[in-house]
Scaffold this motif. Structure first.
Motif, PDB file in Angstrom:
ATOM      1  N   GLY A 405     114.772 -72.868 -53.729  1.00  0.00           N
ATOM      2  CA  GLY A 405     113.394 -72.369 -53.770  1.00  0.00           C
ATOM      3  C   GLY A 405     112.754 -72.242 -52.399  1.00  0.00           C
ATOM      4  N   LYS A 406     113.577 -72.045 -51.365  1.00  0.00           N
ATOM      5  CA  LYS A 406     113.056 -71.892 -50.010  1.00  0.00           C
ATOM      6  C   LYS A 406     113.595 -70.612 -49.375  1.00  0.00           C
ATOM      7  N   VAL A 407     112.799 -70.026 -48.507  1.00  0.00           N
ATOM      8  CA  VAL A 407     113.214 -68.798 -47.827  1.00  0.00           C
ATOM      9  C   VAL A 407     114.483 -69.084 -47.028  1.00  0.00           C
ATOM     10  N   PRO A 408     115.544 -68.324 -47.272  1.00  0.00           N
ATOM     11  CA  PRO A 408     116.796 -68.589 -46.546  1.00  0.00           C
ATOM     12  C   PRO A 408     116.744 -68.095 -45.096  1.00  0.00           C
ATOM     13  N   ALA A 474     124.548 -63.501 -48.346  1.00  0.00           N
ATOM     14  CA  ALA A 474     123.571 -63.530 -49.435  1.00  0.00           C
ATOM     15  C   ALA A 474     122.199 -63.972 -48.903  1.00  0.00           C
ATOM     16  N   ALA A 475     122.195 -64.949 -47.981  1.00  0.00           N
ATOM     17  CA  ALA A 475     120.936 -65.409 -47.396  1.00  0.00           C
ATOM     18  C   ALA A 475     120.246 -64.281 -46.641  1.00  0.00           C
ATOM     19  N   ARG A 476     121.028 -63.513 -45.899  1.00  0.00           N
ATOM     20  CA  ARG A 476     120.480 -62.376 -45.146  1.00  0.00           C
ATOM     21  C   ARG A 476     119.858 -61.358 -46.095  1.00  0.00           C
ATOM     22  N   THR A 477     120.590 -61.027 -47.136  1.00  0.00           N
ATOM     23  CA  THR A 477     120.106 -60.030 -48.097  1.00  0.00           C
ATOM     24  C   THR A 477     118.819 -60.468 -48.770  1.00  0.00           C
ATOM     25  N   LEU A 478     118.770 -61.721 -49.177  1.00  0.00           N
ATOM     26  CA  LEU A 478     117.582 -62.205 -49.887  1.00  0.00           C
ATOM     27  C   LEU A 478     116.396 -62.361 -48.943  1.00  0.00           C
ATOM     28  N   TRP A 479     116.635 -62.741 -47.692  1.00  0.00           N
ATOM     29  CA  TRP A 479     115.535 -62.822 -46.732  1.00  0.00           C
ATOM     30  C   TRP A 479     114.929 -61.443 -46.495  1.00  0.00           C
ATOM     31  N   VAL A 480     115.783 -60.440 -46.324  1.00  0.00           N
ATOM     32  CA  VAL A 480     115.296 -59.065 -46.135  1.00  0.00           C
ATOM     33  C   VAL A 480     114.539 -58.601 -47.376  1.00  0.00           C
ATOM     34  N   SER A 481     115.075 -58.922 -48.537  1.00  0.00           N
ATOM     35  CA  SER A 481     114.414 -58.511 -49.781  1.00  0.00           C
ATOM     36  C   SER A 481     113.051 -59.170 -49.936  1.00  0.00           C
ATOM     37  N   LEU A 482     112.965 -60.443 -49.574  1.00  0.00           N
ATOM     38  CA  LEU A 482     111.665 -61.124 -49.622  1.00  0.00           C
ATOM     39  C   LEU A 482     110.677 -60.476 -48.652  1.00  0.00           C
ATOM     40  N   LEU A 505     101.061 -65.155 -54.196  1.00  0.00           N
ATOM     41  CA  LEU A 505     101.147 -66.593 -54.497  1.00  0.00           C
ATOM     42  C   LEU A 505     102.591 -67.019 -54.736  1.00  0.00           C
ATOM     43  N   MET A 506     103.376 -66.182 -55.410  1.00  0.00           N
ATOM     44  CA  MET A 506     104.780 -66.537 -55.647  1.00  0.00           C
ATOM     45  C   MET A 506     105.567 -66.629 -54.346  1.00  0.00           C
ATOM     46  N   LEU A 507     105.123 -65.902 -53.320  1.00  0.00           N
ATOM     47  CA  LEU A 507     105.783 -65.979 -52.021  1.00  0.00           C
ATOM     48  C   LEU A 507     105.343 -67.206 -51.221  1.00  0.00           C
ATOM     49  N   GLY A 508     104.479 -68.008 -51.828  1.00  0.00           N
ATOM     50  CA  GLY A 508     104.048 -69.235 -51.164  1.00  0.00           C
ATOM     51  C   GLY A 508     102.949 -69.026 -50.148  1.00  0.00           C
ATOM     52  N   ALA A 526     108.962 -67.462 -43.046  1.00  0.00           N
ATOM     53  CA  ALA A 526     109.887 -68.183 -42.176  1.00  0.00           C
ATOM     54  C   ALA A 526     110.931 -68.933 -42.993  1.00  0.00           C
ATOM     55  N   PRO A 527     112.145 -69.043 -42.489  1.00  0.00           N
ATOM     56  CA  PRO A 527     113.173 -69.827 -43.184  1.00  0.00           C
ATOM     57  C   PRO A 527     112.687 -71.241 -43.474  1.00  0.00           C
ATOM     58  N   GLY A 528     112.947 -71.685 -44.688  1.00  0.00           N
ATOM     59  CA  GLY A 528     112.539 -73.019 -45.106  1.00  0.00           C
ATOM     60  C   GLY A 528     111.202 -73.038 -45.842  1.00  0.00           C
ATOM     61  N   GLN A 529     110.442 -71.941 -45.739  1.00  0.00           N
ATOM     62  CA  GLN A 529     109.156 -71.896 -46.441  1.00  0.00           C
ATOM     63  C   GLN A 529     109.393 -71.844 -47.950  1.00  0.00           C
ATOM     64  N   PRO A 530     108.728 -72.716 -48.725  1.00  0.00           N
ATOM     65  CA  PRO A 530     108.949 -72.712 -50.177  1.00  0.00           C
ATOM     66  C   PRO A 530     108.313 -71.504 -50.851  1.00  0.00           C
ATOM     67  N   VAL A 531     108.987 -71.028 -51.885  1.00  0.00           N
ATOM     68  CA  VAL A 531     108.449 -69.962 -52.736  1.00  0.00           C
ATOM     69  C   VAL A 531     108.370 -70.492 -54.164  1.00  0.00           C
ATOM     70  N   GLU A 532     107.555 -69.824 -54.973  1.00  0.00           N
ATOM     71  CA  GLU A 532     107.378 -70.264 -56.342  1.00  0.00           C
ATOM     72  C   GLU A 532     108.473 -69.710 -57.249  1.00  0.00           C
ATOM     73  N   LYS A 533     108.634 -70.341 -58.401  1.00  0.00           N
ATOM     74  CA  LYS A 533     109.504 -69.758 -59.419  1.00  0.00           C
ATOM     75  C   LYS A 533     108.823 -68.523 -59.991  1.00  0.00           C
ATOM     76  N   PRO A 534     109.567 -67.446 -60.195  1.00  0.00           N
ATOM     77  CA  PRO A 534     108.920 -66.200 -60.621  1.00  0.00           C
ATOM     78  C   PRO A 534     108.453 -66.249 -62.071  1.00  0.00           C
TER      79      PRO A 534
END
Length: 555
Positions: A405-408, A474-482, A505-508, A526-534
């Motif tokens: 649940g954290k930004v990769p 996968a971390a790269r892809t999801l960070w870009v997508s976020l 809000l879901m993006l924290g 930023a990497p490590g920043q928590p996000v909410e469950k969708p």
């Protein structure tokens, strides 16, 4: 440097509920435009209110056996509730039935009268022998002499948009009893429109940024010759004529209602604690945009500008982005036949953003458009649920499932990732450019194009597979997508404010998307920043709804 923007929105008659034609034609475009400029950091004032003095209000009151106050008060409260639930963000939505509006409208009358632009003259007006009364504009109906449309009113034909006088109508009848009236001479005050004809033509011809339908209609109207128009009526409801001896006459609603933009600005200023603040929007460096349907074009490109020119010292409209008509299931919306989707009824049963989206995607900006429940369901399911909502849901789900649940951490970006981020910035810029030019459909299309591009990127990169074999990829892809989703919620906020705030809000992130402004930092998450469950942004609709809603309309 920030700009100052006046968003002046047409005043609805307070005699009935708002329907989706009103929303698509006027209120939603104005709100999209105002929201964007606020996000840009511009100084925006968006005003309107209920037209309490129009003859539709008195007709409705007589039909119901109540007072005009009862009628307009009911719908003023309903409109305010509509705007809140639909997300229409007026700085002030007032009524024409205030002491402030009476004072400002009477000042406009007296100033024009003193300068010789208002004069007395005799005129003939329909008088009903059965009801023993003079008949104001909407108390008479007949056939339009220009387009031969039946049911034209004494002030205007809704079919061709021409302004009319009751004596112009063919087969004229009293709306109350259905009998033909006779014409009697009575004294009234006239606005000397004819003296402004050349000045207005010179001004309008310079407005190259106006929509072609608005500019061409106005030029054609002016080239046909301007005629002086009566601005008072023999009625008891409305703003009194401020001259001794004329206590029984009232200012004609088309004259006093357009003054409402000015009176509402003054009322807003007084309530804000700075009584002179309205001057910044009317006498300073400010662009005034007037949002309305095409039936109101001549009142805002000819009559109101003529009044402003005569009064002197007040800004003329910068733009009048009038829309054409929205039809329903292939037929013209009709309140009398109940052929409409009523806003309060819709909001009692569905979420606001899907309606905002479907109407925005099909705004009648340059030609009439059509709303159908089949298209509503298709766009909701295919575009909002499957394209936009699914993008947000699956990205946040994978982040929660695979990265606690954290930004990769993206590590080094590859070319395809950098290209998508560049496209996000370019599309955000395009959305802004289109909204500024009041091409709102194209702005929405540019924004949704980014959601489609992000889905293609996800399908190509397949992080659900990569997480098992190359977690860094996968971390790269999801960070870009976020990061792209963070851009999307900004680009679509003027159109989908409720959904954008949910994403925010879901993006924290704290606060709201609106407050965050019209900017995007691809590195904000930023990497490590928590996000909410969708949670689902949109609800998939069953196609059985199409037939059910069709039956509701047809009764």
């Amino acid at each position: 440097m920030s700009e100052r923007i006046l968003v002046a929105v047409a005043w609805p008659y307070a005699n009935g509920s708002a329907h989706i034609g009103h929303i698509a034609g006027t209120y939603l475009p104005a709100d999209i435009f105002a929201r964007y400029h606020r996000m840009k950091g511009n100084d925006v004032l968006m005003v309107s209110g209920s037209d309490a003095h129009g003859t539709p209000v008195t007709i409705s009151a007589e039909e119901r056996g109540v007072t005009p106050e009862d009628v307009f008060s009911q719908y003023q409260a309903e409109f305010l509730d509509d705007w809140k639930r639909l997300g229409i963000t007026f700085d002030l939505f007032t009524t024409t039935h205030t002491d402030n509006h009476t004072r400002v409208a009477q000042d406009m009358f007296l100033r024009l009268h003193e300068k010789g632009y208002i004069y007395k003259d005799a005129m003939v007006q329909p008088f009903c022998l059965t009801d023993n009364r003079y008949l104001a504009d909407r108390y008479v109906e007949g056939t339009c002499p220009h387009c031969k449309h039946g049911g034209a009113r004494g002030d205007q034909c809704d079919n061709c948009g021409r302004t009319l006088d009751p004596k112009d109508l063919i087969d004229l009848v009293c709306k109350i009893c259905g009998n033909p009236p006779e014409f009697r001479e009575t004294e009234h005050f006239f606005l000397r429109l004819s003296v402004f004809e050349e000045q207005l033509l010179e001004w309008v011809r310079k407005q190259d940024h106006w929509r072609s339908n608005v500019r061409n209609f106005t030029i054609g109207f002016l080239e046909g010759g301007l005629h002086d128009r009566a601005i008072t009526r023999d009625i008891s409801w409305g703003v009194p004529v401020p001259l001794e001896g004329y206590e029984g006459k009232r200012l004609y609603v088309w004259f006093e209602a357009v003054v409402g933009y000015l009176s509402a600005s003054i009322e807003w200023a007084e309530s804000s604690g700075n009584a002179d603040a309205w001057k910044d929007y009317w006498q300073g460096d400010c662009r005034a945009y007037y949002f309305m349907g095409k039936d109101n074009i001549p009142f805002h490109t000819i009559i109101w500008p003529a009044m402003l020119l005569g009064y002197e010292g007040l800004n003329l409209p910068y733009d009048v982005p009038a829309n054409e008509y929205l039809n329903l299931e292939g037929f013209k919306l009709s309140t009398s036949r109940n052929w409409a989707v009523w806003v309060p009824d819709y909001l009692d049963r569905y979420d606001p953003d899907p309606l905002r989206y479907v109407l925005s995607a099909n705004l009648p900006e340059t030609s009439d458009s059509d709303f159908s429940w089949r298209e509503y369901v298709r766009r909701n399911n295919d575009e909002l649920v499957a394209t936009f909502g699914n993008l947000v849901h699956r990205v946040l789900s994978m982040v929660n499932r695979n990265f606690d649940g954290k930004v990769p951490d993206p590590g080094e970006l590859d070319d395809v990732s950098r290209e998508l981020l560049d496209e996000a910035q370019a599309r955000l810029d395009t959305v802004g450019t289109e909204i500024e030019a009041v091409r709102l459909r194209q702005g929405l299309s540019a924004g949704m194009g980014l959601a489609q591009a992000a889905n293609r990127y996800l399908d190509q990169k397949a992080p659900w597979k990569a997480v098992k074999e190359d977690k860094a990829d996968a971390a790269r892809t999801l960070w870009v997508s976020l990061a792209v989703i963070n851009c999307l919620k900004t680009a679509l906020c003027p159109y989908l404010p409720f959904s954008s705030d949910k994403i925010h809000l879901m993006l924290g992130l704290e606060g709201s998307t609106q407050d965050a402004g019209w900017n995007w930092d691809r590195n904000q998450l930023a990497p490590g920043q928590p996000v909410e469950k969708p949670t689902p942004l949109f609800v998939k609709l069953d196609e059985e709804l199409i037939e059910a809603e069709a039956q509701r309309i047809s009764g």
